[in-house]
Design a protein around this motif. Structure first.
Motif, PDB file in Angstrom:
ATOM      1  N   UNK A 146      31.092   3.366 -10.177  1.00 22.76           N
ATOM      2  CA  UNK A 146      31.127   2.415 -10.594  1.00 22.76           C
ATOM      3  C   UNK A 146      29.572   2.603 -10.805  1.00 22.76           C
ATOM      4  N   UNK A 147      29.386   2.737 -12.860  1.00 24.93           N
ATOM      5  CA  UNK A 147      27.749   3.234 -12.919  1.00 24.93           C
ATOM      6  C   UNK A 147      27.321   1.633 -14.277  1.00 24.93           C
TER       7      UNK A 147
ATOM      8  N   UNK B  90      29.066   1.326 -19.890  1.00 22.71           N
ATOM      9  CA  UNK B  90      29.469   1.371 -18.511  1.00 22.71           C
ATOM     10  C   UNK B  90      30.284   2.537 -18.404  1.00 22.71           C
ATOM     11  N   UNK B  91      29.900   3.170 -17.040  1.00 23.30           N
ATOM     12  CA  UNK B  91      30.470   4.552 -16.758  1.00 23.30           C
ATOM     13  C   UNK B  91      31.942   4.185 -15.338  1.00 23.30           C
ATOM     14  N   UNK B  92      32.961   5.124 -14.981  1.00 26.12           N
ATOM     15  CA  UNK B  92      33.423   4.909 -14.514  1.00 26.12           C
ATOM     16  C   UNK B  92      33.785   6.446 -13.417  1.00 26.12           C
ATOM     17  N   UNK B  93      33.753   6.532 -12.130  1.00 25.16           N
ATOM     18  CA  UNK B  93      33.373   8.352 -10.986  1.00 25.16           C
ATOM     19  C   UNK B  93      34.964   9.263 -12.365  1.00 25.16           C
ATOM     20  N   UNK B  94      35.897   8.529 -12.812  1.00 27.06           N
ATOM     21  CA  UNK B  94      36.783   9.773 -13.583  1.00 27.06           C
ATOM     22  C   UNK B  94      36.649   9.844 -14.665  1.00 27.06           C
ATOM     23  N   UNK B  95      35.249   9.625 -15.178  1.00 26.65           N
ATOM     24  CA  UNK B  95      34.703  10.089 -16.042  1.00 26.65           C
ATOM     25  C   UNK B  95      33.733  10.858 -16.950  1.00 26.65           C
ATOM     26  N   UNK B  96      33.814  11.229 -16.987  1.00 23.85           N
ATOM     27  CA  UNK B  96      32.500  12.532 -17.390  1.00 23.85           C
ATOM     28  C   UNK B  96      31.891  11.972 -18.332  1.00 23.85           C
ATOM     29  N   UNK B  97      31.752  10.703 -19.426  1.00 24.82           N
ATOM     30  CA  UNK B  97      30.964  10.732 -20.211  1.00 24.82           C
ATOM     31  C   UNK B  97      31.741   9.794 -21.718  1.00 24.82           C
ATOM     32  N   UNK B  98      30.873   8.659 -21.912  1.00 28.87           N
ATOM     33  CA  UNK B  98      31.745   7.438 -22.561  1.00 28.87           C
ATOM     34  C   UNK B  98      30.949   7.024 -24.097  1.00 28.87           C
TER      35      UNK B  98
ATOM     36  N   UNK C 187      25.276   4.486 -28.097  1.00 25.10           N
ATOM     37  CA  UNK C 187      24.698   4.361 -27.027  1.00 25.10           C
ATOM     38  C   UNK C 187      26.451   5.595 -26.208  1.00 25.10           C
ATOM     39  N   UNK C 188      25.202   6.532 -25.503  1.00 24.29           N
ATOM     40  CA  UNK C 188      26.310   7.064 -24.464  1.00 24.29           C
ATOM     41  C   UNK C 188      25.730   7.260 -23.173  1.00 24.29           C
ATOM     42  N   UNK C 189      27.172   7.366 -22.142  1.00 27.63           N
ATOM     43  CA  UNK C 189      26.323   7.599 -21.178  1.00 27.63           C
ATOM     44  C   UNK C 189      26.874   8.612 -20.200  1.00 27.63           C
ATOM     45  N   UNK C 190      26.263   9.981 -19.688  1.00 30.02           N
ATOM     46  CA  UNK C 190      26.944  10.869 -19.018  1.00 30.02           C
ATOM     47  C   UNK C 190      27.404  11.042 -17.401  1.00 30.02           C
TER      48      UNK C 190
ATOM     49  N   UNK D  99      26.291  16.449  -8.910  1.00 28.67           N
ATOM     50  CA  UNK D  99      25.001  16.204  -8.638  1.00 28.67           C
ATOM     51  C   UNK D  99      24.555  14.740  -8.539  1.00 28.67           C
ATOM     52  N   UNK D 100      24.807  14.371  -8.954  1.00 27.93           N
ATOM     53  CA  UNK D 100      24.951  12.834  -8.176  1.00 27.93           C
ATOM     54  C   UNK D 100      23.953  12.352  -9.665  1.00 27.93           C
ATOM     55  N   UNK D 101      23.503  12.300 -10.642  1.00 27.28           N
ATOM     56  CA  UNK D 101      23.279  12.243 -12.071  1.00 27.28           C
ATOM     57  C   UNK D 101      24.003  11.192 -13.202  1.00 27.28           C
ATOM     58  N   UNK D 102      23.670  10.407 -13.643  1.00 24.70           N
ATOM     59  CA  UNK D 102      24.176   9.258 -14.754  1.00 24.70           C
ATOM     60  C   UNK D 102      22.456   9.445 -15.811  1.00 24.70           C
ATOM     61  N   UNK D 103      23.293   9.453 -17.040  1.00 29.92           N
ATOM     62  CA  UNK D 103      22.460   9.494 -18.221  1.00 29.92           C
ATOM     63  C   UNK D 103      21.765   8.107 -18.888  1.00 29.92           C
ATOM     64  N   UNK D 104      21.198   7.816 -20.070  1.00 29.29           N
ATOM     65  CA  UNK D 104      22.300   7.365 -20.899  1.00 29.29           C
ATOM     66  C   UNK D 104      21.301   7.834 -21.901  1.00 29.29           C
ATOM     67  N   UNK D 105      22.053   7.943 -22.918  1.00 31.57           N
ATOM     68  CA  UNK D 105      21.721   8.568 -24.798  1.00 31.57           C
ATOM     69  C   UNK D 105      21.768   7.243 -25.282  1.00 31.57           C
ATOM     70  N   UNK D 106      20.258   7.492 -26.351  1.00 30.25           N
ATOM     71  CA  UNK D 106      20.817   6.208 -27.476  1.00 30.25           C
ATOM     72  C   UNK D 106      20.402   7.473 -28.830  1.00 30.25           C
TER      73      UNK D 106
END
Lengths: 114, 118
Positions: free
Chosen positions: A32-33, A49-57, A62-65, A70-77
């Motif tokens: 959970x991120x 927020x995003x959960x591990x069963x989803x790749x993008x939201x 605002x978007x999160x990937x 790779x254990x990476x996650x990013x926020x895009x505005x």
């Protein structure tokens, strides 16, 4: 131990441009991120927020990937506005239930130039 | 629908003193977590309470203790204050700590208590 690294620590973008903040996490059990926005002197506010069963939201500008491998996650505005100026924190937890501590990154201070 | 509330807003103490901070969770929430946020840093997890028991703890000494009451409100106590304890103390509440229910892990923060130790 559990760790979340966040970069950059400061980011300045022209109004209307996009901003990207990147984080990595160490505990592969994290699922959970959340992302929080904190304005000066105020409480952290959950923005997405995003959960591990989803790749993008995505939620409006605002978007999160999430890249679990790779254990990476990013926020895009996108289409940044002056009110986007704040400190942004990424975080990770083993969101099995509310019995999950959140491990925060060190924060990114985002400034939007008019 | 009341959000998470904390009291007091600000507090000034001297080294060696003891302090108690209070938190009332969002309506419908039963789990309370406490975080310490030093200036310019991200929040650090102190501990979490559910069903009046400490369920998880971060890397904080025993000087930091807490309590949860039957109405789900919570207190954070810090003994023998050090200068380094100066920080914003944040309380966060979340849905249910029951392991039988999922997707209730979203935590909502209170406004915080700014503690200054002189």
């Amino acid at each position: 131990g559990e760790n979340v690294e966040q970069h950059p620590s400061t980011l300045s973008v022209q109004e209307g441009d996009s901003a990207v903040i990147k984080c990595t996490y160490s505990d592969s059990a994290s699922n959970y991120f959340p992302w929080y926005k904190q304005e000066l002197g105020k409480r952290p506010q959950l923005i997405i927020d995003i959960r591990s069963n989803v790749g993008e939201k995505k939620d409006q500008r605002i978007a999160v990937t999430l890249n679990k491998t790779a254990k990476h996650f990013s926020l895009h505005i996108t289409e940044t506005q002056p009110e986007d100026s704040a400190v942004y924190f990424c975080a990770a937890s083993m969101g099995y239930s509310s019995a999950s501590k959140i491990i925060f990154g060190s924060g990114t201070r985002l400034s939007i130039r008019p | 629908d009341a959000g998470v509330t904390q009291s007091p807003t600000h507090l000034i103490k001297t080294r060696g003193q003891q302090v108690t901070l209070r938190c009332s969770p969002k309506s419908g929430h039963d789990t309370v977590s406490w975080y310490q946020q030093a200036l310019g840093q991200g929040p650090q997890f102190i501990f979490q309470y559910y069903e009046e028991e400490e369920r998880q703890r971060g890397n904080f000494p025993d000087r930091f203790s807490g309590h949860q009451f039957p109405n789900y409100s919570s207190e954070l106590n810090v003994n023998a204050l050090l200068l380094g304890d100066s920080a914003l103390y944040l309380c966060a509440s979340s849905g249910t700590g029951s392991f039988s229910r999922r997707n209730t892990d979203t935590q909502y923060f209170g406004p915080g208590t700014r503690l200054t130790v002189l």
